[in-house]
Design a protein around this motif. Structure first.
Motif, short mmCIF file in Angstrom:
data_model
loop_
_atom_site.label_atom_id
_atom_site.label_comp_id
_atom_site.label_asym_id
_atom_site.label_seq_id
_atom_site.Cartn_x
_atom_site.Cartn_y
_atom_site.Cartn_z
N LYS A 124 8.23 -10.34 38.95
CA LYS A 124 8.31 -9.38 37.85
C LYS A 124 9.68 -9.44 37.17
CE LYS A 124 4.98 -5.92 39.43
NZ LYS A 124 4.83 -4.52 39.90
N LEU A 125 10.74 -9.56 37.99
CA LEU A 125 12.09 -9.65 37.45
C LEU A 125 12.26 -10.92 36.62
CD1 LEU A 125 14.98 -8.52 37.29
CD2 LEU A 125 15.47 -9.70 39.45
N ILE A 126 11.76 -12.03 37.12
CA ILE A 126 11.82 -13.30 36.38
C ILE A 126 11.10 -13.15 35.04
CG2 ILE A 126 11.00 -15.70 36.33
CD1 ILE A 126 11.53 -15.72 39.41
N ASP A 127 9.91 -12.55 35.06
CA ASP A 127 9.15 -12.35 33.82
C ASP A 127 9.92 -11.47 32.83
OD1 ASP A 127 7.08 -13.92 34.79
OD2 ASP A 127 5.82 -12.22 35.38
N LYS A 128 10.51 -10.38 33.32
CA LYS A 128 11.27 -9.49 32.44
C LYS A 128 12.50 -10.19 31.87
CE LYS A 128 8.95 -5.70 32.34
NZ LYS A 128 8.19 -5.39 31.14
N LEU A 129 13.21 -10.93 32.72
CA LEU A 129 14.38 -11.66 32.25
C LEU A 129 13.98 -12.71 31.20
CD1 LEU A 129 16.39 -12.10 35.57
CD2 LEU A 129 17.00 -10.64 33.62
N LYS A 130 12.85 -13.37 31.41
CA LYS A 130 12.36 -14.34 30.43
C LYS A 130 12.02 -13.64 29.12
CE LYS A 130 9.43 -18.27 29.60
NZ LYS A 130 10.04 -18.40 28.32
N ASP A 131 11.38 -12.46 29.20
CA ASP A 131 11.08 -11.69 27.99
C ASP A 131 12.36 -11.34 27.23
OD1 ASP A 131 8.37 -11.74 28.58
OD2 ASP A 131 8.29 -9.67 29.32
N ILE A 132 13.36 -10.87 27.95
CA ILE A 132 14.65 -10.52 27.33
C ILE A 132 15.26 -11.74 26.67
CG2 ILE A 132 17.03 -9.77 27.81
CD1 ILE A 132 15.80 -8.03 30.10
N TYR A 133 15.27 -12.85 27.40
CA TYR A 133 15.84 -14.10 26.87
C TYR A 133 15.11 -14.53 25.60
CZ TYR A 133 17.53 -18.90 26.71
OH TYR A 133 18.10 -20.08 26.30
N ASP A 134 13.78 -14.49 25.64
CA ASP A 134 12.98 -14.90 24.48
C ASP A 134 13.25 -13.99 23.28
OD1 ASP A 134 11.90 -16.97 25.96
OD2 ASP A 134 9.99 -15.95 26.34
N MET A 135 13.40 -12.68 23.52
CA MET A 135 13.69 -11.74 22.43
C MET A 135 15.05 -12.04 21.81
SD MET A 135 12.34 -8.01 23.55
CE MET A 135 11.24 -7.98 24.93
N ILE A 136 16.03 -12.30 22.64
CA ILE A 136 17.37 -12.63 22.12
C ILE A 136 17.31 -13.92 21.32
CG2 ILE A 136 19.71 -13.35 22.78
CD1 ILE A 136 19.50 -11.32 25.12
N GLU A 137 16.62 -14.93 21.84
CA GLU A 137 16.46 -16.20 21.11
C GLU A 137 15.81 -15.95 19.75
OE1 GLU A 137 16.24 -20.00 22.40
OE2 GLU A 137 18.13 -19.18 23.10
N SER A 138 14.76 -15.14 19.73
CA SER A 138 14.05 -14.84 18.49
C SER A 138 14.96 -14.13 17.50
CB SER A 138 12.83 -13.96 18.81
OG SER A 138 12.18 -13.57 17.63
N LEU A 139 15.74 -13.18 17.97
CA LEU A 139 16.68 -12.48 17.10
C LEU A 139 17.73 -13.44 16.53
CD1 LEU A 139 17.15 -9.20 19.14
CD2 LEU A 139 16.03 -9.41 16.90
N GLU A 140 18.22 -14.35 17.37
CA GLU A 140 19.21 -15.32 16.90
C GLU A 140 18.63 -16.23 15.84
OE1 GLU A 140 22.07 -15.71 20.85
OE2 GLU A 140 20.43 -17.14 20.60
N VAL A 141 17.39 -16.67 16.03
CA VAL A 141 16.74 -17.52 15.03
C VAL A 141 16.56 -16.75 13.73
CG1 VAL A 141 14.56 -18.68 14.45
CG2 VAL A 141 15.60 -19.03 16.70
N SER A 142 16.09 -15.49 13.82
CA SER A 142 15.90 -14.66 12.63
C SER A 142 17.22 -14.46 11.90
CB SER A 142 15.33 -13.30 13.00
OG SER A 142 14.04 -13.43 13.53
N GLU A 143 18.28 -14.18 12.65
CA GLU A 143 19.60 -13.97 12.06
C GLU A 143 20.10 -15.25 11.40
OE1 GLU A 143 22.64 -11.62 10.86
OE2 GLU A 143 20.91 -10.94 12.00
N GLY A 144 19.86 -16.40 12.06
CA GLY A 144 20.25 -17.68 11.49
C GLY A 144 19.53 -17.98 10.21
N GLU A 145 18.24 -17.63 10.14
CA GLU A 145 17.47 -17.85 8.92
C GLU A 145 17.97 -16.96 7.79
OE1 GLU A 145 13.45 -17.18 10.22
OE2 GLU A 145 13.31 -19.19 11.13
N LYS A 146 18.36 -15.72 8.11
CA LYS A 146 18.91 -14.81 7.10
C LYS A 146 20.21 -15.36 6.54
CE LYS A 146 18.07 -10.64 9.27
NZ LYS A 146 18.49 -9.28 9.57
N ASN A 147 21.05 -15.89 7.43
CA ASN A 147 22.34 -16.41 7.00
C ASN A 147 22.20 -17.68 6.19
OD1 ASN A 147 23.70 -14.32 8.26
ND2 ASN A 147 24.05 -15.45 10.14
N ASP A 148 21.12 -18.44 6.41
CA ASP A 148 20.90 -19.66 5.65
C ASP A 148 20.46 -19.38 4.22
OD1 ASP A 148 21.60 -21.20 7.80
OD2 ASP A 148 19.55 -21.63 8.44
N ASN A 149 19.89 -18.18 4.00
CA ASN A 149 19.39 -17.83 2.65
C ASN A 149 20.43 -17.21 1.80
OD1 ASN A 149 16.82 -18.76 3.22
ND2 ASN A 149 16.22 -16.81 4.13
#
Length: 187
Positions: free
Chosen positions: A162-187
Motif C-alpha cells: 500500500k505504501l509503495i502504491d501511495k508513493l508511486k501515486d505521489i510521484y506520478d502526480m508530481i511528474e504530471s504537475l511538472e510536465v503541466s508547468e513545463g508546457e505552460k512555460n513553453d507557451n
C-alpha cells in the motif's frame, strides 16, 4: 577557471557517489568529507585546501540559487560552471525542501526485516515484517543536530505494498504537475 571546473566536477562525482554529505539548513549548510575521501582527493593531486574552499563556495552558491538570492559579487561564470556540472533540478528541489520546509524532513533512513515466530515453537515463522527507520529533523533548527529524532515503523507485506502504491501515486502526480508547468512555460 580550468582548475575551478576540475574541482566542481570532482565535487559532483564525490557527491553522486555518496562520499560527500551535505546538510541543507534554513540559514546555513554544511558538508562532511570522510578521511577516506580526503585521501582520495590528495591521491589524485588536488589541493585539499583549494578543494574545501571551492566546495564551501559550491554549497553556498547552490543555497543562494535555491532561495533566488544571488548576490552580484558571485561571478556569473562560476554560477554557470556549478549549474552545468553539479546543480541538477533534482538537487535544487532537494535543497528547497530541506532549506524551506515547514514540516520535518527525512535526513536518512534504513530498514530491517523481522520475523514473527510462534511462542510455542520458535522455529515456526508465522510472519515477516519490514521495519523502516527514519532520521527526521526540523529544518528550522539553527544547527545540524537541532530537533533530530528517529521514527521507526513496522509494516506488514500488505502495508508495504500500500505504501509503495501511495508513493508511486505521489510521484506520478508530481511528474504530471511538472510536465503541466513545463508546457505552460513553453507557451
Amino acid at each position: 577557471m580550468e582548475k575551478y571546473i576540475t574541482y566542481v566536477e570532482l565535487f559532483s562525482r564525490l557527491y553522486k557517489e555518496g562520499k560527500i554529505d551535505i546538510k541543507w539548513l534554513k540559514n546555513s549548510s554544511s558538508f562532511r568529507v570522510s578521511k577516506e575521501t580526503e585521501k582520495e582527493i590528495e591521491h589524485i593531486g588536488v589541493s585539499r585546501e583549494d578543494f574545501i574552499k571551492t566546495a564551501f563556495e559550491i554549497v553556498r552558491v547552490c543555497q543562494m540559487l535555491a532561495s533566488g538570492n544571488i548576490p552580484k559579487s558571485i561571478e556569473q561564470e562560476k554560477i554557470r560552471i556549478i549549474t552545468e556540472n553539479f546543480l541538477t533540478q533534482e538537487i535544487l528541489e532537494f535543497i528547497n525542501v530541506h532549506s524551506h520546509s515547514k514540516n520535518d524532513v527525512i535526513e536518512g533512513f534504513d530498514y530491517d526485516i523481522l520475523t514473527k515466530r510462534s511462542e510455542k515453537d520458535l522455529s515456526n515463522v508465522i510472519a515477516y515484517t519490514g521495519v523502516l527507520n527514519f532520521i527526521v529533523s526540523d529544518v528550522y533548527g539553527e544547527t545540524e543536530e537541532s530537533n533530530q529524532k528517529k521514527v521507526t515503523i513496522e509494516l506488514s507485506k500488505m502495508e508495504i505494498n500500500k505504501l509503495i502504491d501511495k508513493l508511486k501515486d505521489i510521484y506520478d502526480m508530481i511528474e504530471s504537475l511538472e510536465v503541466s508547468e513545463g508546457e505552460k512555460n513553453d507557451n
